[in-house]
Design a protein around this motif. Structure first.
Motif, PDB file in Angstrom:
ATOM      1  N   ASP B  35       0.842  -0.988  -0.087  1.00 21.69           N
ATOM      2  CA  ASP B  35      -0.098   0.114  -0.059  1.00 21.69           C
ATOM      3  C   ASP B  35       0.760   1.360  -0.021  1.00 21.69           C
ATOM      4  O   ASP B  35       1.950   1.097   0.800  1.00 21.69           O
ATOM      5  CB  ASP B  35      -0.848   0.016   1.015  1.00 21.69           C
ATOM      6  CG  ASP B  35      -1.834  -1.125   1.013  1.00 21.69           C
ATOM      7  OD1 ASP B  35      -2.503  -1.182   0.162  1.00 21.69           O
ATOM      8  OD2 ASP B  35      -2.105  -1.856   2.112  1.00 21.69           O
ATOM      9  N   TYR B  36       0.568   2.220  -0.777  1.00 17.22           N
ATOM     10  CA  TYR B  36       1.165   3.504  -0.852  1.00 17.22           C
ATOM     11  C   TYR B  36       0.462   4.744  -0.550  1.00 17.22           C
ATOM     12  O   TYR B  36      -1.010   4.605  -0.899  1.00 17.22           O
ATOM     13  CB  TYR B  36       1.686   3.430  -2.119  1.00 17.22           C
ATOM     14  CG  TYR B  36       2.588   2.552  -2.670  1.00 17.22           C
ATOM     15  CD1 TYR B  36       4.306   2.955  -2.566  1.00 17.22           C
ATOM     16  CD2 TYR B  36       2.282   1.591  -3.451  1.00 17.22           C
ATOM     17  CE1 TYR B  36       5.187   1.820  -2.719  1.00 17.22           C
ATOM     18  CE2 TYR B  36       3.475   0.422  -3.836  1.00 17.22           C
ATOM     19  CZ  TYR B  36       4.635   0.559  -3.369  1.00 17.22           C
ATOM     20  OH  TYR B  36       5.736  -0.319  -3.774  1.00 17.22           O
ATOM     21  N   GLN B  37       0.976   5.758   0.013  1.00 15.94           N
ATOM     22  CA  GLN B  37       0.184   7.022   0.432  1.00 15.94           C
ATOM     23  C   GLN B  37       0.578   8.105  -0.850  1.00 15.94           C
ATOM     24  O   GLN B  37       1.300   7.811  -1.631  1.00 15.94           O
ATOM     25  CB  GLN B  37       1.014   7.559   1.388  1.00 15.94           C
ATOM     26  CG  GLN B  37       0.928   6.802   2.714  1.00 15.94           C
ATOM     27  CD  GLN B  37      -0.582   6.462   3.359  1.00 15.94           C
ATOM     28  OE1 GLN B  37      -1.425   7.315   3.352  1.00 15.94           O
ATOM     29  NE2 GLN B  37      -0.662   5.217   3.744  1.00 15.94           N
ATOM     30  N   PRO B  38      -0.615   8.922  -1.137  1.00 16.79           N
ATOM     31  CA  PRO B  38      -0.346   9.655  -2.214  1.00 16.79           C
ATOM     32  C   PRO B  38       0.919  10.407  -2.223  1.00 16.79           C
ATOM     33  O   PRO B  38       1.479  10.970  -1.075  1.00 16.79           O
ATOM     34  CB  PRO B  38      -1.383  10.873  -1.908  1.00 16.79           C
ATOM     35  CG  PRO B  38      -2.467  10.135  -1.086  1.00 16.79           C
ATOM     36  CD  PRO B  38      -1.733   9.157  -0.277  1.00 16.79           C
ATOM     37  N   GLN B  40       3.730   9.127  -2.432  1.00 15.17           N
ATOM     38  CA  GLN B  40       4.841   8.025  -2.246  1.00 15.17           C
ATOM     39  C   GLN B  40       5.264   7.365  -3.646  1.00 15.17           C
ATOM     40  O   GLN B  40       4.580   7.119  -4.608  1.00 15.17           O
ATOM     41  CB  GLN B  40       4.694   7.163  -1.304  1.00 15.17           C
ATOM     42  CG  GLN B  40       5.516   6.263  -0.498  1.00 15.17           C
ATOM     43  CD  GLN B  40       4.929   5.261   0.435  1.00 15.17           C
ATOM     44  OE1 GLN B  40       3.502   5.389   0.549  1.00 15.17           O
ATOM     45  NE2 GLN B  40       5.756   4.346   0.942  1.00 15.17           N
ATOM     46  N   GLY B  58      -6.171   2.308  -7.765  1.00 13.70           N
ATOM     47  CA  GLY B  58      -5.457   3.584  -7.493  1.00 13.70           C
ATOM     48  C   GLY B  58      -4.615   4.123  -8.856  1.00 13.70           C
ATOM     49  O   GLY B  58      -4.810   3.219  -9.810  1.00 13.70           O
ATOM     50  N   ARG B  98       5.017   7.332  -9.244  1.00 15.41           N
ATOM     51  CA  ARG B  98       4.614   7.914  -7.950  1.00 15.41           C
ATOM     52  C   ARG B  98       3.305   7.761  -7.782  1.00 15.41           C
ATOM     53  O   ARG B  98       2.430   7.955  -8.841  1.00 15.41           O
ATOM     54  CB  ARG B  98       4.838   9.427  -7.932  1.00 15.41           C
ATOM     55  CG  ARG B  98       4.773  10.064  -6.698  1.00 15.41           C
ATOM     56  CD  ARG B  98       5.423  11.633  -6.893  1.00 15.41           C
ATOM     57  NE  ARG B  98       6.963  11.306  -6.827  1.00 15.41           N
ATOM     58  CZ  ARG B  98       7.824  12.172  -7.338  1.00 15.41           C
ATOM     59  NH1 ARG B  98       7.372  13.294  -7.770  1.00 15.41           N
ATOM     60  NH2 ARG B  98       8.807  12.022  -7.295  1.00 15.41           N
ATOM     61  N   ALA B  99       2.689   7.141  -6.680  1.00 20.08           N
ATOM     62  CA  ALA B  99       1.348   7.074  -6.304  1.00 20.08           C
ATOM     63  C   ALA B  99       0.588   8.440  -6.549  1.00 20.08           C
ATOM     64  O   ALA B  99       1.020   9.393  -6.009  1.00 20.08           O
ATOM     65  CB  ALA B  99       0.915   6.446  -4.954  1.00 20.08           C
ATOM     66  N   GLY B 101      -2.463   8.956  -5.695  1.00 20.52           N
ATOM     67  CA  GLY B 101      -3.286   9.012  -4.597  1.00 20.52           C
ATOM     68  C   GLY B 101      -3.122   7.537  -3.902  1.00 20.52           C
ATOM     69  O   GLY B 101      -2.064   7.149  -3.959  1.00 20.52           O
ATOM     70  N   SER B 102      -3.982   7.540  -2.967  1.00 18.59           N
ATOM     71  CA  SER B 102      -3.950   6.214  -2.380  1.00 18.59           C
ATOM     72  C   SER B 102      -3.575   4.785  -3.411  1.00 18.59           C
ATOM     73  O   SER B 102      -4.511   4.955  -4.236  1.00 18.59           O
ATOM     74  CB  SER B 102      -4.949   5.719  -1.465  1.00 18.59           C
ATOM     75  OG  SER B 102      -4.858   6.689  -0.271  1.00 18.59           O
ATOM     76  N   THR B 104      -2.418   0.595  -4.177  1.00 19.83           N
ATOM     77  CA  THR B 104      -2.455  -0.749  -3.920  1.00 19.83           C
ATOM     78  C   THR B 104      -1.769  -1.336  -5.154  1.00 19.83           C
ATOM     79  O   THR B 104      -2.463  -1.219  -6.246  1.00 19.83           O
ATOM     80  CB  THR B 104      -3.459  -1.649  -3.591  1.00 19.83           C
ATOM     81  OG1 THR B 104      -4.182  -1.159  -2.549  1.00 19.83           O
ATOM     82  CG2 THR B 104      -2.946  -2.928  -2.997  1.00 19.83           C
TER      83      THR B 104
END
Lengths: 148, 148
Positions: B35-38, B40, B58, B98-99, B101-102, B104
């Protein structure tokens, strides 16, 4: 060219380097060898495409039509393959490929291509490698062209 | 998420649509879900790369460093794969992902990737198709950018 010489030529193509000679004999039988004059097109942008080509001797230019005319986007040498986009993506030819001088190419039909890839995962890996490398170079050129 | 739900999610990824559920169980066990944060990064241009990623939920931006700064060259959505160039071509990461947003993602190691491709030619064909399609779009964009 004798069958033995043809198999020998195929073995020097990196795409086929790991295939046993007996299987290459079959490839030599089922693929088609074509000779082109300088300036002659192997395929033409917009046409339907049902084969890919491997350049056995000579060089070819990859040309794309734009509103401002025909632009050369690549030059391909011996052992390069070309024409795979139309058979992989079921779309018309995305570029014109033109012999830059006298050229000999191996024509691999769509059917034969999918049989080869199914039977020899190593061929699929080599094609993926080459496509990934081309995508990398083209993406970098695009970023540069847009930044300029 | 239960194993059953994970296998179900994998079956909805076009790349894996034709693989039997029993094999997908193995994939669910051997791949890693992250899981990645926006904002990240999944991977960073220039770093060594030993895995590819499949976006399960995402969106992600593909960014390339140029002398005039970071340029976004693509946005990837659900079911897209990314990071395959570094593992196919044995080169450092060619872009930053790069993510947006949120997000996966399924992380597929280089080893697992080559095992999958060897065992399931259909996966290789799907990856070749996607690479050929990306190459076509990028080449057209490049021809346009140069003609402008």
């Amino acid at each position: 060219m004798s069958l033995h010489e043809e198999v020998d030529a195929l073995r020097r193509v990196p795409l086929f380097a790991k295939i046993e000679p007996s299987k290459l004999k079959l490839l030599a039988f089922t693929s088609e060898k074509l000779d082109y004059q300088p300036g002659q097109d192997l395929c033409t942008q917009g046409d339907a495409g049902d084969a890919m080509y491997i350049i056995m001797a000579g060089e070819a230019d990859v040309l794309i039509n734009t509103p401002s005319g025909e632009h050369r986007v690549a030059r391909l040498g011996k052992n390069s393959f070309v024409g795979e986009i139309a058979i992989l993506c079921d779309v018309p030819r995305t570029a014109t490929v033109r012999a830059a001088g006298s050229l000999t190419a191996l024509r691999i039909s769509k059917d034969l291509f999918f049989r080869l890839v199914g039977e020899f995962p190593q061929i699929a890996v080599e094609i993926m490698r080459e496509l990934a490398g081309r995508l990398d170079r083209t993406t970098k050129d695009l970023a540069k062209a847009r930044a300029a």
